[in-house]
Design an enzyme around this catalytic site. Structure first.
Site, PDB file in Angstrom:
ATOM      1  N   GLY A  86       0.812  -1.227   0.000  1.00 40.44           N
ATOM      2  CA  GLY A  86       0.000   0.000   0.000  1.00 40.44           C
ATOM      3  C   GLY A  86       0.836   1.263   0.000  1.00 40.44           C
ATOM      4  O   GLY A  86       0.334   2.344   0.316  1.00 40.44           O
ATOM      5  N   LEU A  87       2.127   1.157  -0.346  1.00 40.62           N
ATOM      6  CA  LEU A  87       2.983   2.350  -0.339  1.00 40.62           C
ATOM      7  C   LEU A  87       3.233   2.879  -1.762  1.00 40.62           C
ATOM      8  O   LEU A  87       4.123   3.706  -1.972  1.00 40.62           O
ATOM      9  CB  LEU A  87       4.321   2.046   0.353  1.00 40.62           C
ATOM     10  CG  LEU A  87       4.202   1.628   1.829  1.00 40.62           C
ATOM     11  CD1 LEU A  87       5.582   1.377   2.423  1.00 40.62           C
ATOM     12  CD2 LEU A  87       3.466   2.687   2.655  1.00 40.62           C
ATOM     13  N   GLY A  88       2.461   2.417  -2.709  1.00 45.16           N
ATOM     14  CA  GLY A  88       2.530   2.999  -4.063  1.00 45.16           C
ATOM     15  C   GLY A  88       3.767   2.588  -4.847  1.00 45.16           C
ATOM     16  O   GLY A  88       4.263   3.356  -5.676  1.00 45.16           O
ATOM     17  N   SER A  89       4.260   1.349  -4.619  1.00 44.30           N
ATOM     18  CA  SER A  89       5.503   0.976  -5.313  1.00 44.30           C
ATOM     19  C   SER A  89       5.303   0.857  -6.825  1.00 44.30           C
ATOM     20  O   SER A  89       6.182   1.259  -7.594  1.00 44.30           O
ATOM     21  CB  SER A  89       6.109  -0.304  -4.738  1.00 44.30           C
ATOM     22  OG  SER A  89       5.188  -1.347  -4.763  1.00 44.30           O
ATOM     23  N   SER A  90       4.144   0.380  -7.277  1.00 42.94           N
ATOM     24  CA  SER A  90       3.976   0.250  -8.739  1.00 42.94           C
ATOM     25  C   SER A  90       3.800   1.626  -9.380  1.00 42.94           C
ATOM     26  O   SER A  90       4.254   1.857 -10.509  1.00 42.94           O
ATOM     27  CB  SER A  90       2.828  -0.695  -9.089  1.00 42.94           C
ATOM     28  OG  SER A  90       1.602  -0.165  -8.670  1.00 42.94           O
ATOM     29  N   ALA A  91       3.171   2.565  -8.669  1.00 39.90           N
ATOM     30  CA  ALA A  91       3.030   3.935  -9.215  1.00 39.90           C
ATOM     31  C   ALA A  91       4.399   4.603  -9.303  1.00 39.90           C
ATOM     32  O   ALA A  91       4.722   5.267 -10.298  1.00 39.90           O
ATOM     33  CB  ALA A  91       2.104   4.757  -8.324  1.00 39.90           C
ATOM     34  N   ALA A  92       5.228   4.419  -8.259  1.00 41.44           N
ATOM     35  CA  ALA A  92       6.573   5.010  -8.273  1.00 41.44           C
ATOM     36  C   ALA A  92       7.396   4.394  -9.404  1.00 41.44           C
ATOM     37  O   ALA A  92       8.116   5.099 -10.128  1.00 41.44           O
ATOM     38  CB  ALA A  92       7.256   4.783  -6.918  1.00 41.44           C
ATOM     39  N   ASP A 137      -1.976   7.577  -6.285  1.00 38.75           N
ATOM     40  CA  ASP A 137      -0.584   7.126  -6.142  1.00 38.75           C
ATOM     41  C   ASP A 137       0.317   7.723  -7.225  1.00 38.75           C
ATOM     42  O   ASP A 137       1.430   8.180  -6.942  1.00 38.75           O
ATOM     43  CB  ASP A 137      -0.507   5.596  -6.243  1.00 38.75           C
ATOM     44  CG  ASP A 137      -1.199   4.908  -5.076  1.00 38.75           C
ATOM     45  OD1 ASP A 137      -1.936   5.577  -4.342  1.00 38.75           O
ATOM     46  OD2 ASP A 137      -1.006   3.690  -4.912  1.00 38.75           O
TER      47      ASP A 137
END
Ligand code: MEV
Length: 325
Positions: A86-92, A137
């Site tokens: 839930g820390l937005g790794s794919s968006a980053a 994200d």
């Protein structure tokens, strides 16, 4: 060779409610995903393997930004984020790949087209999530700082752009804003605690949807979460950390009432509260991470670790996507 990086994010207010058009507030955190492009033999690769269906984000961005006749490169990825938490790794990852691909042929000192990067990264997320993704994200990974996403232009924040997306349910539209944070807020910390429990976002979103279908009057709680986002964005912009903390506590209780917390998240939240201004789950819930707003980051991190959580300590509002070299 070019390298780019983008930050992960935490949702401070508005998870789940944003799916129903309510506003959400997210901050970029000091943990980044980096991508470098290195010339290689054969075809384009990620992590040493060809770009195929295992890498839907990268494959989509490659199809949008790279011509057939270009020299192949390997995308080498490093991440400081807990994956699928839930820390937005794919968006980053998507924002960093977009920036790297767009700037692979220049020296990297030109300005980045943030709106285009955000647009591409959001479309990559949607492609990987059956056409459904909010731009929370990807906007935060791109812009950095603190981002307010809403179904309308909000007066309390600086409007940046409009995002639209064709979803299976029809066209959706979001207004993306930056919230400027005073120095006093930047001096506080967020301690993110991971339960280590993997919880797919889609399942949690479907759980809330099912509950609201059976009990439509619970939309009042969704509306209250939206109110917390608006008041919280204003309190953040005014440096009102104590108010922000109280609103976070209320947000956790509302989310727990909707059924998206779990005993492990509740335990980490309870462990963090004595040394923090406020604590809540962040993201889809059911596992994943919680976060605490604190001026005593070491004590809060220790309390979370004592209950078995893994922590990342971060300031609020890290820089957005950037070229590293
Ligand atoms: C997940 O990080 C946040 C949710 O609100 C889903 C979404 O915004 O698409 C649960």
């Amino acid at each position: 060779m070019v390298a780019a990086s983008a930050p992960g994010k935490c949702i401070l207010f508005g998870e789940h409610a944003v799916v129903y058009g309510e506003p959400a507030v997210a901050v970029a955190i000091d943990a980044r995903v980096s991508v470098s492009l290195e010339p290689c033999q054969g075809s384009w690769k990620l992590g040493g393997a060809p770009l195929d269906e295992r890498h839907p984000h990268a494959r989509f961005l490659h199809s949008q930004l790279v011509g057939d006749d270009t020299e192949p490169h390997a995308m080498v990825v490093t991440s400081e984020l807990f994956p699928a938490a839930g820390l937005g790794s794919s968006a980053a990852l998507s924002a960093a790949i977009s920036a790297a691909l767009m700037h692979r042929e220049d020296d990297g000192d030109g300005g980045l087209d943030l709106e285009r990067i955000s647009h591409l990264a959001h479309n990559a997320e949607a492609e990987a999530q059956s056409g459904r993704a909010s731009p929370t994200d990807t906007s935060t990974a791109t812009l950095g700082g603190c981002v307010l996403v809403s179904d309308r232009r909000e007066e309390s924040a600086e409007w940046r752009w409009t995002r639209t997306l064709d979803t299976p349910e029809g066209e959706r539209r979001w207004e993306i804003h930056s919230v400027s944070l005073p120095e006093s807020v930047r001096e506080a910390h967020l301690v993110v605690g991971s339960t280590g429990i993997h919880s797919p976002t889609g399942e949690m979103v479907a759980k809330v949807a099912g509950m609201l279908e059976r009990q439509p009057d619970r939309m009042d709680e969704i509306a209250r979460i939206g109110e917390l986002s608006r008041v919280g964005a204003g309190a953040l912009a005014a440096g009102g950390l104590i108010v922000v903390g109280r609103l976070m506590d209320e947000a956790h209780d509302l989310l727990a009432g909707l059924g998206v917390s779990c005993p492990e998240l509740d335990q980490l939240v309870a462990a963090a509260r004595p040394t923090s201004l406020g604590a809540k789950l962040t993201g889809a819930g059911g596992g994943g991470c919680m976060l605490a707003l604190t001026t005593e980051p070491e004590a809060t991190a220790e309390a979370i670790e004592m209950r078995g959580g893994r922590v990342i300590t971060t300031s609020l509002g890290a820089p957005g996507v950037r070229i590293e070299r």
